[in-house]
Design an enzyme around this catalytic site. Structure first.
Site, short mmCIF file in Angstrom:
data_model
loop_
_atom_site.label_atom_id
_atom_site.label_comp_id
_atom_site.label_asym_id
_atom_site.label_seq_id
_atom_site.Cartn_x
_atom_site.Cartn_y
_atom_site.Cartn_z
N PRO A 98 0.78 -1.24 0.00
CA PRO A 98 0.00 0.00 0.00
C PRO A 98 0.81 1.29 0.00
O PRO A 98 0.26 2.37 0.09
CB PRO A 98 -0.81 -0.12 1.29
CG PRO A 98 0.10 -0.88 2.20
CD PRO A 98 0.82 -1.87 1.34
N GLY A 137 3.70 2.23 2.05
CA GLY A 137 4.45 2.73 3.20
C GLY A 137 5.94 2.79 2.95
O GLY A 137 6.60 3.79 3.27
N CYS A 153 7.54 -10.47 4.43
CA CYS A 153 7.03 -10.45 5.80
C CYS A 153 6.75 -11.90 6.21
O CYS A 153 5.63 -12.26 6.58
CB CYS A 153 5.80 -9.57 5.94
SG CYS A 153 4.45 -9.93 4.79
#
Length: 460
Positions: free
Chosen positions: A278, A280, A397
């Site tokens: 998104p 960041g 992640c």
């Protein structure tokens, strides 16, 4: 589908929260993302349903095990989802609602959608309360019920992290902290901490490894954060805040509010964020470089790219945004090589389960090798686009080694022109464990960081 909304400004009754939570749980069981389901949930119940859904999904293995004992024959799916939801919320240690209130409201919810099952649900829940201690003890003999993760997930963690796998499973059951990234163009971390205190928000630094990170003692809506709409801060986990510093140089200066750009790639460096949404990390790159990168943000999901545009706009940062599959370079690359590439590759999300408790139930064992193939394809497609001397930061992640160290070891074997840059801290597998010495902790002793993997590769 979510049930109809009630009038505004009236707290929704518990039976309605339970009905919507059960629908959310069933959606996850059917293979749908909780995030997607919640985006369609009526706005007046969404916060409550999200909180309850998180709790239920963190106890789903245990609740399903107990339901199988109390009702060996599977009830209809919607009734079963309500039953499992109520059992999870009646689990020892949950004091959100009195037992009798929760049972009464669960039966009310069942009566509205399956009247003939109301007596059955009432009987099962009351039996659970009478025999709770023995039923819980028996259920926890099953590893899936004890750890609330699928058996294959546990086995993979045990193989990758034989001395830490139980700690990783326990960490996934904790509430994650809300972490902010302070924008050095507006405030130093100390200044922003003071602004938070002035508005009654308690917070502290995340630790020396994360010089822009502030951890809130309790999560707050972003609208309550001072200067959020004007770009003074962004919500971003501390682990994710390592990406931009690792790509642009090992560590930023301690005084990030000095106004000095920090970028070893050089002013005007051409940088690709290959899987940007998104946004960041995209924004963080420009923040550290003083908004002087020639930055291209790419993502295969055109809808999610809107978040990238919104983030850049709110922070008044520059960058081109384009929808494309990074592997299909012929469709989007203009032939000019990049000085730096950030590849935050699609992965299992096994490092962020505490933020997305549905992930453990959505993933299947066969997903992991499929994701590893996608990661390998992205590395192979993007490496030729990097200039000699350029830097590629690979990130996931994930705490699974097949998506981290194993992936990079294989890549280095295939590419003699790639060198792995080593660092004292901030690269390799970062595990979300409370005894990780490289970080401070959130209130309650939980680890500040999510699980991540980083590898910085340089082309020679």
């Amino acid at each position: 589908m979510p049930s109809d909304s009630s009038p505004k400004n009236i707290a929704p009754p518990l039976h309605r929260l339970l009905a919507n939570t059960a629908d959310a749980v069933q959606a996850v069981r059917d293979g749908h993302s909780l995030t997607d389901w919640l985006s369609r949930c009526p706005a007046d119940v969404r916060p409550g349903v999200q909180a309850l859904s998180f709790t239920v999904l963190r106890r789903l293995g245990a609740a399903q095990a107990v339901r199988a004992v109390l009702a060996p024959r599977n009830p209809p799916a919607r009734v079963d989802a309500l039953l499992v939801t109520a059992l999870a919320l009646l689990w020892p240690g949950d004091t959100a609602y009195a037992d009798h209130t929760l049972v009464d409201q669960a039966v009310h919810a069942v009566r509205q959608r399956a009247p003939n099952s109301a007596g059955f649900v009432n009987a099962v829940l009351r039996r659970f309360l009478r025999e709770r201690e023995a039923l819980v003890a028996a259920a926890e003999a099953d590893p899936v019920a004890r750890f609330n993760h699928p058996r294959w997930w546990q086995e993979r963690l045990r193989g990758d992290w034989p001395s830490a796998w139980e700690g990783l499973l326990d960490a996934n059951q904790q509430r994650p902290p809300m972490t902010l990234r302070v924008n050095p163009a507006h405030d130093s971390v100390d200044t922003y901490l003071a602004r938070l205190r002035e508005t009654g928000i308690d917070a502290h630094r995340a630790g020396a490894l994360f010089p822009q990170a502030v951890v809130l003692d309790e999560p707050r809506p972003v609208q309550a954060l001072p200067g959020f709409d004007d770009g003074h801060a962004s919500v971003q986990d501390a682990s994710a805040q390592l990406a931009a510093p690792l790509l642009l140089g090992q560590r930023p200066p301690q005084d990030l509010a000095s106004g000095e750009a920090w970028n070893v790639l050089g002013e005007g460096a051409r940088v690709l964020d290959a899987c940007a949404a998104p946004g960041g990390k995209t924004a963080h790159l420009q923040e550290l470089a003083g908004n002087r990168l020639d930055l291209l943000a790419l993502d295969a999901d055109a809808k999610r790219l809107e978040r990238v545009r919104q983030n850049l706009q709110r922070l008044e940062l520059a960058g081109a945004v384009r929808a494309a599959d990074a592997r299909d370079t012929a469709a989007w690359w203009d032939g000019r090589p990049f000085d730096g590439i950030l590849l935050d590759a699609p992965c299992s999300a096994s490092g962020i389960v505490r933020r997305h408790p549905d992930v453990r139930w959505l993933r299947r064992p066969e997903d992991i090798p499929a994701l590893a193939r996608t990661q390998s394809e992205l590395l192979e497609a993007l490496w030729p686009l990097l200039k000699p001397g350029g830097r590629l930061l690979y990130a996931t992640c994930s705490v699974f080694k097949s998506e981290g160290q194993d992936q990079i070891d294989a890549f280095l074997q295939r590419h003699g022109d790639a060198r792995s840059r080593q660092f004292d801290q901030g690269a390799g597998h970062l595990l979300p464990l409370a005894d990780n010495a490289s970080q401070d902790f959130a209130p309650g002793g939980a680890a500040v960081t999510d699980g991540f993997y980083y590898a910085l590769l340089q082309k020679v």
